[in-house]
Design an enzyme around this catalytic site. Structure first.
Site, short mmCIF file in Angstrom:
data_model
loop_
_atom_site.label_atom_id
_atom_site.label_comp_id
_atom_site.label_asym_id
_atom_site.label_seq_id
_atom_site.Cartn_x
_atom_site.Cartn_y
_atom_site.Cartn_z
N LYS A 116 4.06 -2.60 -3.15
CA LYS A 116 4.71 -2.31 -3.88
C LYS A 116 4.11 -2.49 -5.82
O LYS A 116 3.61 -1.19 -6.60
CB LYS A 116 5.93 -1.46 -4.44
CG LYS A 116 6.15 -0.52 -2.79
CD LYS A 116 7.13 -0.03 -2.95
CE LYS A 116 8.01 1.08 -1.46
NZ LYS A 116 8.14 0.05 -0.41
C1 LIG Z 1 7.53 0.88 1.16
C2 LIG Z 1 6.59 -0.06 2.36
C3 LIG Z 1 6.38 0.38 3.26
C4 LIG Z 1 6.15 1.92 3.25
O1 LIG Z 1 5.33 1.78 2.63
P1 LIG Z 1 4.62 3.35 2.38
O2 LIG Z 1 3.93 4.03 1.20
O3 LIG Z 1 5.94 4.11 1.90
O4 LIG Z 1 4.14 4.54 3.57
C5 LIG Z 1 5.95 -1.09 3.89
N1 LIG Z 1 6.34 -1.71 3.24
C6 LIG Z 1 7.14 -2.22 2.89
C7 LIG Z 1 7.59 -4.08 2.09
C8 LIG Z 1 7.72 -2.06 2.11
O5 LIG Z 1 8.15 -2.22 0.46
#
Ligand SMILES: *Cc1c(COP(=O)(O)O)cnc(C)c1O
Length: 438
Positions: free
Chosen positions: A107
């Site tokens: 993210k």
């Molecule tokens: C947010 C997150 C996901 C999921 O990603 P999306 O874009 O919401 O599908 C997967 N793994 C981790 C570690 C995350 O923080």
């Protein structure tokens, strides 16, 4: 490039407007209107291009109205002091590690790009913004780090007291400066409700320049497409016949960004939507029925989503055509047991720690491609978090403790600073007006 709501009731907006609005006024999600063709650019890339090169070139090509090539390079350089890293051929699979940023999860890419373009837009017009966001842990830590020390921007993060991990709480509460953590005595849903109430309070919105940074924001979605292109460039000279991406998914932002890259011309043969037991999307792909329901708790908790917000965008990309979506995206749902087994197996076989989210991806890819891997398929699994972020789960699965990266170790030594607030919109409103109205 202009952006329209997935519900299509409104006039299209520019990238700048979409970034500050977050959600379209009709409740839909912003979505590119045109199909840009970037294939010649993709094919011109080589292994020697850095991630910043890819990000700068794509920013300039996607948003020529907003950024000159020089602006775009400056933005890419400011946003990405970290890069994805590719680990090749672990049992025939490639792992694209996306956890080398400040909060040690993928993210960081979206949050950091969003922070940088917002700062750039605000400074051009000498405005300020207050980012208000609710978090269950991961998003907030990425947002806090990404917006820390950005000019013209204040950040307020609501988090549920006692319901985020100790490490996440430190990541949220130790930035200081323009970042304020509000510790809410309630659940994540309460936090989210408080933030939503703020955005629909006309009086408050007229008095403060509030904006959101949540995962449906286009400014977070678009940069996630950059690392698919980067992975292609890294692999290009050694690619077999088919290139597949396998994406551990919760709200499906990451997967949607990959699908956008494919629409813009990236030579990809398919995507695996890797879900944990929260499997409404694999279920839709198998049956044609979309049945959102409350989420269930799993070891890969950042993917515990029962009604993924980006599903509406995926549907729009495929013009609501089930067969079209199925021909490009294959769903796999992985049990808690399989997740933990995969973590154990990888540690025993390769001495490699996987975080539980990446383990869901690895297990899904293995299941899908066991036979085909003998053939000419390259599978890239998006590795979404550093194992040390989930060291409890990792330790239980492997019997060993993953080494903690320097950034995380440092954060743990800092002192928590949070403002306690009651679980009510009135309390939030009062805080915001006292602190920020001029
Ligand atoms: C947010 C997150 C996901 C999921 O990603 P999306 O874009 O919401 O599908 C997967 N793994 C981790 C570690 C995350 O923080």
């Amino acid at each position: 490039m202009l952006f329209a709501s997935t519900r299509a009731a409104l006039v299209p907006v520019t990238f700048e407007e979409a970034v500050f609005r977050g959600l379209a006024q009709d409740g839909g999600l912003y979505h590119p209107m045109e199909e840009t063709d970037l294939r010649p650019f993709f094919l011109s890339l080589t292994e020697s291009h850095s991630f910043v090169d890819v990000a700068a070139a794509m920013t300039a090509r996607l948003f020529p109205e907003n950024f000159t090539p020089d602006d775009a390079r400056e933005i890419a350089e400011r946003a990405f002091s970290f890069s994805p890293s590719m680990v090749h051929n672990v049992d025939g699979l490639h792992l694209l590690e996306l956890f080398h940023g400040p909060s040690c999860a993928f993210k960081d890419f979206g949050a950091s790009f969003l922070a940088t373009v917002m700062e750039s837009f605000l400074r051009r017009s000498d405005r300020r913004a207050i980012i208000l966001t609710a978090t269950s842990g991961d998003t907030g830590s990425a947002v806090a780090r990404a917006f820390h020390n950005r000019r013209n921007i204040e950040v307020v993060i609501l988090y549920p007291s006692g319901r985020v991990s100790p490490l996440q709480e430190k990541q949220l509460t130790t930035c200081g400066g323009n970042v304020t953590a509000l510790e809410v005595h309630g659940s994540f849903d309460d936090c989210q409700k408080m933030a939503k109430d703020a955005f629909i309070d006309r009086d408050l919105m007229a008095r403060l320049p509030l904006t959101s940074a949540n995962s449906i924001n286009l400014g977070r979605l678009i940069p996630q497409s950059f690392y698919y292109v980067y992975a292609f460039a890294q692999l290009k000279s050694r690619l077999n016949d088919e290139l597949i991406f396998c994406v551990p998914s919760g709200n499906y932002g990451n997967l949607t960004a990959g699908v956008l890259a494919w629409r813009w011309g990236l030579p990809v043969n398919g995507f695996v939507a890797a879900a944990n037991r929260n499997d409404v999307v694999p279920e839709y792909l198998a049956s044609g029925l979309y049945q959102p329901r409350p989420s269930v708790h799993t070891p890969s908790n950042a993917m515990d989503v029962g009604n993924p917000s980006n599903f509406e965008r995926l549907r729009a990309i495929f013009h609501d055509n089930w067969n079209g979506m199925r021909s490009m995206i294959w769903g796999e749902s992985v049990s808690d047991r399989e997740t933990v087994d995969t973590m154990r197996r990888y540690y025993e076989r390769h001495g490699l720690f996987l975080d539980p989210h990446t383990a869901v991806g690895v297990c899904a890819a293995e299941r899908r491609f066991d036979r085909e891997l003998a053939k000419a398929v390259d599978v890239v699994i998006l590795s979404t978090a550093h194992p040390a972020k989930f060291s409890e789960v990792v330790r239980e699965a492997t019997g060993a403790v993953p080494p903690i990266p320097e950034e995380l170790a440092k954060v743990l030594t800092l002192e928590k600073r949070a403002v306690q607030v009651e679980n009510s919109f009135e309390a939030l409103r009062e805080f915001l007006l006292t602190r920020y109205s001029t």
